[in-house]
Scaffold this motif. Structure first.
Motif, short mmCIF file in Angstrom:
data_model
loop_
_atom_site.label_atom_id
_atom_site.label_comp_id
_atom_site.label_asym_id
_atom_site.label_seq_id
_atom_site.Cartn_x
_atom_site.Cartn_y
_atom_site.Cartn_z
N ASN A 105 0.95 -1.22 -0.12
CA ASN A 105 -0.03 0.08 -0.19
C ASN A 105 0.87 1.27 0.09
OD1 ASN A 105 -2.29 1.63 -0.05
ND2 ASN A 105 -2.33 1.52 2.26
N VAL A 106 1.57 1.55 -1.21
CA VAL A 106 2.43 2.72 -1.37
C VAL A 106 1.73 3.67 -2.20
CG1 VAL A 106 4.62 3.46 -1.85
CG2 VAL A 106 4.63 1.21 -0.98
N ILE A 107 1.33 4.83 -1.66
CA ILE A 107 0.76 6.00 -2.32
C ILE A 107 1.66 7.00 -2.62
CG2 ILE A 107 -1.32 7.54 -2.33
CD1 ILE A 107 -1.74 4.37 -2.23
N HIS A 108 2.11 7.21 -3.77
CA HIS A 108 3.16 8.28 -4.39
C HIS A 108 4.38 8.25 -3.33
CE1 HIS A 108 0.20 10.00 -6.76
NE2 HIS A 108 -0.73 10.20 -5.89
N GLY A 109 4.76 6.98 -3.13
CA GLY A 109 6.20 6.77 -2.35
C GLY A 109 5.95 6.84 -0.98
N VAL A 110 4.83 6.72 -0.45
CA VAL A 110 4.65 6.53 1.07
C VAL A 110 3.76 5.62 1.35
CG1 VAL A 110 3.73 7.94 3.23
CG2 VAL A 110 4.52 9.17 1.00
N MET A 111 4.36 4.43 2.09
CA MET A 111 3.77 3.32 2.44
C MET A 111 2.96 3.70 3.73
SD MET A 111 5.30 -0.40 2.97
CE MET A 111 5.96 -0.44 4.51
N LEU A 112 1.69 3.08 3.82
CA LEU A 112 0.54 3.63 4.81
C LEU A 112 0.19 2.02 5.60
CD1 LEU A 112 -1.77 5.87 2.76
CD2 LEU A 112 0.34 6.64 4.15
N ASP A 113 -0.13 2.13 6.56
CA ASP A 113 -0.57 1.14 7.45
C ASP A 113 -2.25 1.03 7.24
OD1 ASP A 113 -1.93 2.90 9.19
OD2 ASP A 113 -0.36 2.34 10.90
N GLU A 114 -2.89 0.19 7.90
CA GLU A 114 -4.35 -0.09 7.70
C GLU A 114 -5.10 1.33 8.12
OE1 GLU A 114 -3.03 -1.71 11.47
OE2 GLU A 114 -2.48 -1.90 9.43
N LYS A 115 -4.42 2.23 9.10
CA LYS A 115 -4.91 3.22 9.52
C LYS A 115 -4.58 4.52 8.94
CE LYS A 115 -5.84 1.52 14.31
NZ LYS A 115 -5.47 1.50 15.59
N ARG A 116 -3.86 4.40 7.75
CA ARG A 116 -3.26 5.40 7.07
C ARG A 116 -2.07 6.24 7.61
NH1 ARG A 116 -5.33 6.08 2.05
NH2 ARG A 116 -4.43 8.20 1.83
N ARG A 117 -1.82 5.44 8.74
CA ARG A 117 -0.48 6.13 9.09
C ARG A 117 0.93 6.03 8.46
NH1 ARG A 117 -0.38 7.77 14.47
NH2 ARG A 117 1.95 6.82 14.95
N ARG A 118 1.75 6.84 8.20
CA ARG A 118 2.88 6.74 7.41
C ARG A 118 3.92 6.03 7.99
NH1 ARG A 118 0.51 11.27 6.31
NH2 ARG A 118 1.08 12.66 4.45
N GLU A 119 4.30 4.67 7.12
CA GLU A 119 5.32 3.85 7.99
C GLU A 119 6.68 4.21 7.17
OE1 GLU A 119 3.40 0.11 7.19
OE2 GLU A 119 3.00 -0.46 9.19
N GLU A 120 6.56 4.24 5.94
CA GLU A 120 7.97 4.27 5.18
C GLU A 120 7.91 5.30 4.08
OE1 GLU A 120 9.52 -0.41 5.80
OE2 GLU A 120 8.95 0.65 3.70
N PHE A 121 8.85 5.89 3.74
CA PHE A 121 8.98 6.63 2.71
C PHE A 121 10.07 5.94 1.67
CE2 PHE A 121 7.40 9.79 5.75
CZ PHE A 121 6.85 10.69 4.94
N TRP A 122 9.63 6.01 0.37
CA TRP A 122 10.26 5.21 -0.54
C TRP A 122 10.95 6.16 -1.40
CZ3 TRP A 122 8.18 -0.15 -2.51
CH2 TRP A 122 7.74 -0.68 -1.32
N ILE A 123 12.42 6.27 -1.42
CA ILE A 123 12.91 7.46 -2.29
C ILE A 123 14.17 6.48 -3.04
CG2 ILE A 123 14.61 9.40 -1.77
CD1 ILE A 123 13.68 9.50 1.19
N CYS A 124 14.11 7.14 -4.34
CA CYS A 124 15.01 6.79 -5.20
C CYS A 124 16.55 6.91 -4.95
CB CYS A 124 14.78 7.37 -6.70
SG CYS A 124 13.25 7.27 -7.20
N LYS A 125 17.18 5.98 -5.04
CA LYS A 125 18.66 5.71 -4.76
C LYS A 125 19.47 6.85 -5.29
CE LYS A 125 18.80 0.92 -3.03
NZ LYS A 125 19.10 -0.26 -2.95
N ASP A 126 19.19 6.98 -6.59
CA ASP A 126 19.62 7.83 -7.60
C ASP A 126 18.77 9.03 -8.07
OD1 ASP A 126 22.18 6.34 -7.75
OD2 ASP A 126 21.05 4.93 -9.03
#
Length: 474
Positions: A105-126
């Motif tokens: 459940n990654v929305i525009h680079g932000v992974m959310l839990d079932e309550k829509r709390r931010r769990e992770e930010f996915w950032i390009c390495k390059d």
């Protein structure tokens, strides 16, 4: 568009300048003066040194304030990553992406839990082109939004339009098409003005004209085949050229107003719409109030200040406060004495406030007089008056008391030092002679009376008259 457009980039700069000024002031309030001084020194040493503050070693904290605020407006949001080294890594928003092959459940680079709390930010390495698609998860650096203690370790500065959004919206979104068309119109008007400036003479010929057809080449030529099969020579335009009509043609000259009268009101309307989306009235977009009276200028600027204050508080909440808490936690991890201090009763090791910059009075004499009149006549409280100016009265009152207390104490100590070896009482210096404290309107202060030793609190012939009660006072 931000870089090349003649309006938008500069308008963004104006909005950021009004919000940030030269930076926000940190006021540390742990509950212990020595701790406040210690943490204040640590903060100044870190925040003013680009090598300590910025992972790239290029920008100190006040510079980052403006860059982060600006990026949030242009890009929609900006990510700040605190590092183990103790510095901040600024990350542009377009690097936070969702790879194609993920099922999470990654929305525009932000992974959310079932309550829509931010769990992770996915950032390009390059650093990649914003339009390039990212396909694989292993191309991303996954950064947890919070650490094991629940503290944020990704600071996201953004301006969402809906509660369910994970990313911010660029201020350019509603006006990007208008900006493009605005530039097209400007370009067309410039070309039109150039064309009008080229034509010097239109020559009229009737069917009896028997002179040469060719007045001499004025510009580039090319051949054009007419519908009847004949060939016509088309000549490009150039400054000072003459237009010769064909036999039997009558060419009418023209001298249009370029730009015409309707152009300027239309451009003002467009600039007004652009400014509205950035919270700027036209007088601030153009930085020109020549066509507005003072009342109109003042009303527009006062409305803009409401938005500036709101943006200041958002920046403090999303950037300044998380950064300060992170630094204090780092200092505590490195210094056992600071950890011990945090456990003391009555100490809030994270206690602090950020003082956003305000704005000077537009008409200082009238504005200050109006504030004074309303306060004296109990038409407004000090708290509400300060709130109108972007301040808080308890903090202002404490600052006034602290400043006056410091000044009076230093003046008395210096007076005692100066009078220590003075024998003649008449030559002793009164502490009030060493300091100029503000007095209310209509009140004067008598510095000394006959027989006063000069220290104010140890006169031999009775105390000096109280301010405002002497017979010579106003």
């Amino acid at each position: 568009m931000d870089r090349d457009d003649v309006i938008f980039g500069r308008t963004i700069d104006t909005a950021v300048t009004n919000e940030i000024h030269t930076g926000m002031r940190l006021d540390i309030k742990t509950g212990k003066a020595s701790a406040d001084e210690d943490l204040g020194g640590r903060w100044r040493e870190w925040s003013e040194n680009a090598d300590e503050c910025d992972l790239a070693g290029e920008h100190n904290f006040p510079q980052m304030e403006g860059m982060v605020s600006r990026a949030a407006k242009v890009d929609g949001d900006h990510l700040i990553l605190p590092t183990i080294e103790g510095s901040l890594q600024l990350t542009e928003g377009h690097l936070c992406r969702t790879p194609r092959n993920t099922k999470r459940n990654v929305i525009h680079g932000v992974m959310l839990d079932e309550k829509r709390r931010r769990e992770e930010f996915w950032i390009c390495k390059d650093d990649i082109d914003p339009w390039v698609v990212v396909y694989r998860v292993d191309e991303m650096e996954r950064v947890k939004a919070r650490d094991k203690d629940g503290e944020r370790q990704v600071f996201q500065v953004y301006n969402p339009k809906r509660v369910s959004q994970t990313r911010g919206v660029s201020a350019m979104a509603p006006i990007i098409d208008m900006l493009g068309m605005f530039e097209d119109v400007n370009f067309a008007k410039l070309v039109q003005q150039q064309i009008v400036s080229c034509f010097a003479v239109f020559r009229e010929r009737d069917h009896t004209f028997d002179g040469p057809e060719d007045p001499g080449q004025q510009g580039d030529r090319h051949q054009h085949i007419r519908p009847d099969g004949s060939v016509e020579t088309i000549e490009g335009i150039g400054p000072g050229m003459q237009i010769a009509g064909r036999k039997g043609e009558k060419l009418t000259g023209f001298s249009p107003a370029v730009p015409n009268a309707e152009f300027f009101p239309h451009m003002k309307m467009i600039l007004t719409l652009i400014g509205i989306n950035l919270g700027l009235p036209l007088v601030m977009v153009l930085m020109d109030a020549s066509e507005a009276n003072f009342s109109a200028f003042r009303s527009a600027v006062e409305q803009a200040k409401l938005g500036f204050r709101r943006n200041q508080q958002a920046l403090i909440r999303q950037f300044h406060t998380p950064v300060y808490r992170w630094k204090v936690r780092q200092w505590m991890a490195e210094d056992p004495a600071l950890r011990a201090l945090a456990r003391e009763k009555g100490i809030n090791i994270f206690g602090h406030e950020w003082d956003p910059p305000g704005w000077p009075y537009l008409d200082p004499q009238k504005d200050a007089a109006a504030d004074l009149l309303r306060t004296r006549n109990a038409q407004i409280s000090q708290r509400r008056r300060c709130h109108e100016r972007g301040m808080t009265w308890p903090r202002e009152a404490q600052d006034i008391i602290d400043d006056n207390s410091l000044a009076i104490t230093m003046a008395k100590l210096k007076a005692r030092e100066m009078n220590a070896d003075v024998v003649d009482e008449s030559e002793k210096v009164h502490w009030r002679e060493l300091i100029a404290l503000p007095t209310p309107d209509g009140v004067t202060v008598k510095l000394a009376s006959e027989g006063d030793v000069g220290l104010g609190d140890s006169a031999t012939s009775g105390p000096a008259p109280a301010p405002g009660r002497g017979k010579n006072n106003g």
